[in-house]
Motif scaffolding. Sequence first.
Motif, PDB file in Angstrom:
ATOM      1  N   ALA A  26      -9.550   2.989  52.053  1.00 47.58           N
ATOM      2  CA  ALA A  26      -9.263   4.019  53.043  1.00 47.58           C
ATOM      3  C   ALA A  26     -10.555   4.344  53.775  1.00 47.58           C
ATOM      4  CB  ALA A  26      -8.698   5.279  52.389  1.00 47.58           C
ATOM      5  N   ASP A  27     -10.523   4.272  55.093  1.00 53.09           N
ATOM      6  CA  ASP A  27     -11.665   4.651  55.932  1.00 53.09           C
ATOM      7  C   ASP A  27     -12.955   3.932  55.543  1.00 53.09           C
ATOM      8  OD1 ASP A  27     -10.023   6.461  57.331  1.00 53.09           O
ATOM      9  OD2 ASP A  27     -10.340   7.972  55.776  1.00 53.09           O
ATOM     10  N   GLY A  28     -12.825   2.649  55.239  1.00 51.62           N
ATOM     11  CA  GLY A  28     -14.003   1.845  54.935  1.00 51.62           C
ATOM     12  C   GLY A  28     -14.476   1.910  53.501  1.00 51.62           C
ATOM     13  N   VAL A  29     -13.825   2.729  52.663  1.00 56.61           N
ATOM     14  CA  VAL A  29     -14.212   2.858  51.250  1.00 56.61           C
ATOM     15  C   VAL A  29     -13.257   2.022  50.402  1.00 56.61           C
ATOM     16  CG1 VAL A  29     -14.527   4.430  49.310  1.00 56.61           C
ATOM     17  CG2 VAL A  29     -15.152   5.163  51.634  1.00 56.61           C
ATOM     18  N   LEU A  30     -13.779   0.991  49.783  1.00 54.93           N
ATOM     19  CA  LEU A  30     -12.974   0.112  48.934  1.00 54.93           C
ATOM     20  C   LEU A  30     -13.090   0.562  47.491  1.00 54.93           C
ATOM     21  CD1 LEU A  30     -11.335  -2.640  48.875  1.00 54.93           C
ATOM     22  CD2 LEU A  30     -13.486  -3.650  48.066  1.00 54.93           C
ATOM     23  N   GLU A  31     -11.948   0.861  46.866  1.00 55.94           N
ATOM     24  CA  GLU A  31     -11.936   1.199  45.440  1.00 55.94           C
ATOM     25  C   GLU A  31     -11.531  -0.034  44.647  1.00 55.94           C
ATOM     26  OE1 GLU A  31      -9.801   4.730  44.412  1.00 55.94           O
ATOM     27  OE2 GLU A  31     -10.796   5.929  45.978  1.00 55.94           O
ATOM     28  N   MET A  32     -12.322  -0.335  43.661  1.00 56.49           N
ATOM     29  CA  MET A  32     -12.158  -1.526  42.817  1.00 56.49           C
ATOM     30  C   MET A  32     -11.966  -1.033  41.386  1.00 56.49           C
ATOM     31  SD  MET A  32     -15.032  -4.511  42.500  1.00 56.49           S
ATOM     32  CE  MET A  32     -14.696  -6.076  41.683  1.00 56.49           C
ATOM     33  N   THR A  33     -10.750  -1.160  40.874  1.00 57.50           N
ATOM     34  CA  THR A  33     -10.409  -0.590  39.571  1.00 57.50           C
ATOM     35  C   THR A  33     -10.158  -1.693  38.562  1.00 57.50           C
ATOM     36  OG1 THR A  33      -9.380   1.298  40.685  1.00 57.50           O
ATOM     37  CG2 THR A  33      -8.859   0.973  38.355  1.00 57.50           C
ATOM     38  N   LEU A  34     -10.902  -1.678  37.469  1.00 61.12           N
ATOM     39  CA  LEU A  34     -10.743  -2.660  36.403  1.00 61.12           C
ATOM     40  C   LEU A  34      -9.611  -2.240  35.477  1.00 61.12           C
ATOM     41  CD1 LEU A  34     -14.516  -3.161  35.436  1.00 61.12           C
ATOM     42  CD2 LEU A  34     -13.225  -4.199  37.321  1.00 61.12           C
ATOM     43  N   HIS A  35      -8.841  -3.214  35.005  1.00 60.11           N
ATOM     44  CA  HIS A  35      -7.754  -2.897  34.083  1.00 60.11           C
ATOM     45  C   HIS A  35      -7.389  -4.144  33.280  1.00 60.11           C
ATOM     46  CE1 HIS A  35      -4.414  -5.086  36.114  1.00 60.11           C
ATOM     47  NE2 HIS A  35      -5.179  -4.926  37.187  1.00 60.11           N
ATOM     48  N   THR A  36      -6.636  -3.952  32.228  1.00 59.27           N
ATOM     49  CA  THR A  36      -6.056  -5.052  31.462  1.00 59.27           C
ATOM     50  C   THR A  36      -4.571  -4.769  31.283  1.00 59.27           C
ATOM     51  OG1 THR A  36      -8.113  -5.517  30.280  1.00 59.27           O
ATOM     52  CG2 THR A  36      -6.074  -6.311  29.264  1.00 59.27           C
ATOM     53  N   ARG A  37      -3.756  -5.594  31.924  1.00 56.24           N
ATOM     54  CA  ARG A  37      -2.299  -5.436  31.894  1.00 56.24           C
ATOM     55  C   ARG A  37      -1.881  -4.019  32.280  1.00 56.24           C
ATOM     56  NH1 ARG A  37      -3.889  -8.794  27.857  1.00 56.24           N
ATOM     57  NH2 ARG A  37      -4.120  -7.097  26.368  1.00 56.24           N
ATOM     58  N   GLY A  38      -2.620  -3.456  33.236  1.00 54.83           N
ATOM     59  CA  GLY A  38      -2.297  -2.136  33.761  1.00 54.83           C
ATOM     60  C   GLY A  38      -2.912  -0.983  33.007  1.00 54.83           C
ATOM     61  N   GLY A  39      -3.477  -1.230  31.820  1.00 52.20           N
ATOM     62  CA  GLY A  39      -4.101  -0.184  31.024  1.00 52.20           C
ATOM     63  C   GLY A  39      -5.613  -0.270  31.068  1.00 52.20           C
ATOM     64  N   PRO A  40      -6.306   0.478  30.198  1.00 53.33           N
ATOM     65  CA  PRO A  40      -7.763   0.439  30.176  1.00 53.33           C
ATOM     66  C   PRO A  40      -8.311  -0.985  30.064  1.00 53.33           C
ATOM     67  CG  PRO A  40      -6.970   2.241  28.824  1.00 53.33           C
ATOM     68  CD  PRO A  40      -5.755   1.450  29.236  1.00 53.33           C
ATOM     69  N   ALA A  41      -9.389  -1.232  30.765  1.00 53.59           N
ATOM     70  CA  ALA A  41      -9.964  -2.577  30.819  1.00 53.59           C
ATOM     71  C   ALA A  41     -10.525  -2.998  29.464  1.00 53.59           C
ATOM     72  CB  ALA A  41     -11.066  -2.628  31.867  1.00 53.59           C
ATOM     73  N   LEU A  42     -10.236  -4.239  29.093  1.00 48.29           N
ATOM     74  CA  LEU A  42     -10.767  -4.865  27.885  1.00 48.29           C
ATOM     75  C   LEU A  42     -11.459  -6.152  28.292  1.00 48.29           C
ATOM     76  CD1 LEU A  42      -7.624  -4.377  25.631  1.00 48.29           C
ATOM     77  CD2 LEU A  42      -9.754  -3.058  25.513  1.00 48.29           C
ATOM     78  N   TRP A  43     -12.518  -6.480  27.595  1.00 47.47           N
ATOM     79  CA  TRP A  43     -13.317  -7.640  27.987  1.00 47.47           C
ATOM     80  C   TRP A  43     -12.791  -8.914  27.346  1.00 47.47           C
ATOM     81  CZ3 TRP A  43     -16.247  -8.129  31.955  1.00 47.47           C
ATOM     82  CH2 TRP A  43     -17.093  -9.237  32.073  1.00 47.47           C
ATOM     83  N   GLY A  44     -12.903  -9.995  28.080  1.00 47.51           N
ATOM     84  CA  GLY A  44     -12.564 -11.311  27.565  1.00 47.51           C
ATOM     85  C   GLY A  44     -13.313 -12.364  28.338  1.00 47.51           C
ATOM     86  N   THR A  45     -13.265 -13.601  27.848  1.00 44.75           N
ATOM     87  CA  THR A  45     -13.965 -14.691  28.522  1.00 44.75           C
ATOM     88  C   THR A  45     -13.055 -15.887  28.780  1.00 44.75           C
ATOM     89  OG1 THR A  45     -14.792 -15.420  26.355  1.00 44.75           O
ATOM     90  CG2 THR A  45     -16.263 -14.068  27.700  1.00 44.75           C
ATOM     91  N   SER A  46     -11.751 -15.699  28.675  1.00 44.70           N
ATOM     92  CA  SER A  46     -10.823 -16.783  28.986  1.00 44.70           C
ATOM     93  C   SER A  46     -10.775 -16.988  30.503  1.00 44.70           C
ATOM     94  CB  SER A  46      -9.424 -16.462  28.460  1.00 44.70           C
ATOM     95  OG  SER A  46      -8.850 -15.417  29.220  1.00 44.70           O
ATOM     96  N   ARG A  47      -9.995 -17.973  30.923  1.00 45.34           N
ATOM     97  CA  ARG A  47      -9.905 -18.291  32.352  1.00 45.34           C
ATOM     98  C   ARG A  47      -9.156 -17.232  33.155  1.00 45.34           C
ATOM     99  NH1 ARG A  47     -11.294 -23.633  33.480  1.00 45.34           N
ATOM    100  NH2 ARG A  47     -11.540 -24.964  31.638  1.00 45.34           N
TER     101      ARG A  47
END
Length: 253
Positions: free
Chosen positions: A19-40
């Motif tokens: 919105a108005d030049g501000v890009l929001e980038m939200t991390l998630h895992t299957r729609g919930g809190p983001a979890l880390w992984g190293t798969s493809r």
Amino acid sequence: MMELADYAEKYSCIRFARADGVLEMTLHTRGGPALWGTSRTSLHAELGEAFADLSRDPENKVVILTGTGDSFLAGADPQERFDEPDMAGMWARIHEEGLALLHNLLAVPVPMIAAVNGPAMIHAELAVLADIVLAADHAEFADLAHVPQGAVPGDGVHVVWPTLLGPNRGRYFLLTGERIGAHEALRLGIVGEVLAPDVLLDRAREHARRLAALSAPMLRHTRSLLVRELRRRMFDELGSGLAHEGLAILLSR
């Protein structure tokens, strides 16, 4: 050149809205809190390319990076599955993704704001490399993915944390798995503000709107100056750090 429509639905672990030049980038895992992984199909695989995509979109004037729910990036994904034929082949991919992850983050040509919405225990450097770092009052910062798990901290954290904390405290942080709470992070200069969770994103948007009202050339040249030394150090040290990490993994098998 890219448009938001080219990448808005491209990634399985990242949501985009602008919105108005501000890009929001939200991390998630299957729609919930983001979890880390190293798969493809993990954040590790997607983030470098995502940073490259948004960097080629001239409509982005400021980027807000945040997580989902009450954690930024707190643990590993227990549902992750691998289809790699061998460890050497897998590590070749991880090495390339690791280079892209931080080189492309630091190559984002506009100011970045991190709204750390909770614990950042895995790859907390993604947040603290932002130009403005805001933290919820329950946030914590740690590097639990490396030494506590028997891995060499060579994927950029060996550059970031001694830079932010100083050489001795930075090495202590990496070798002990120390957890730094939000208020201590403020005292140490890791974050700029500590806020209640319910106002965190509003405050990030306030900063973003203020910056987005300025001219695009001013924002881009300012970002270039502010990250120049970090980019130089990462260029010098990230590749060799990843090589050390991978070599130790292969030799330990």
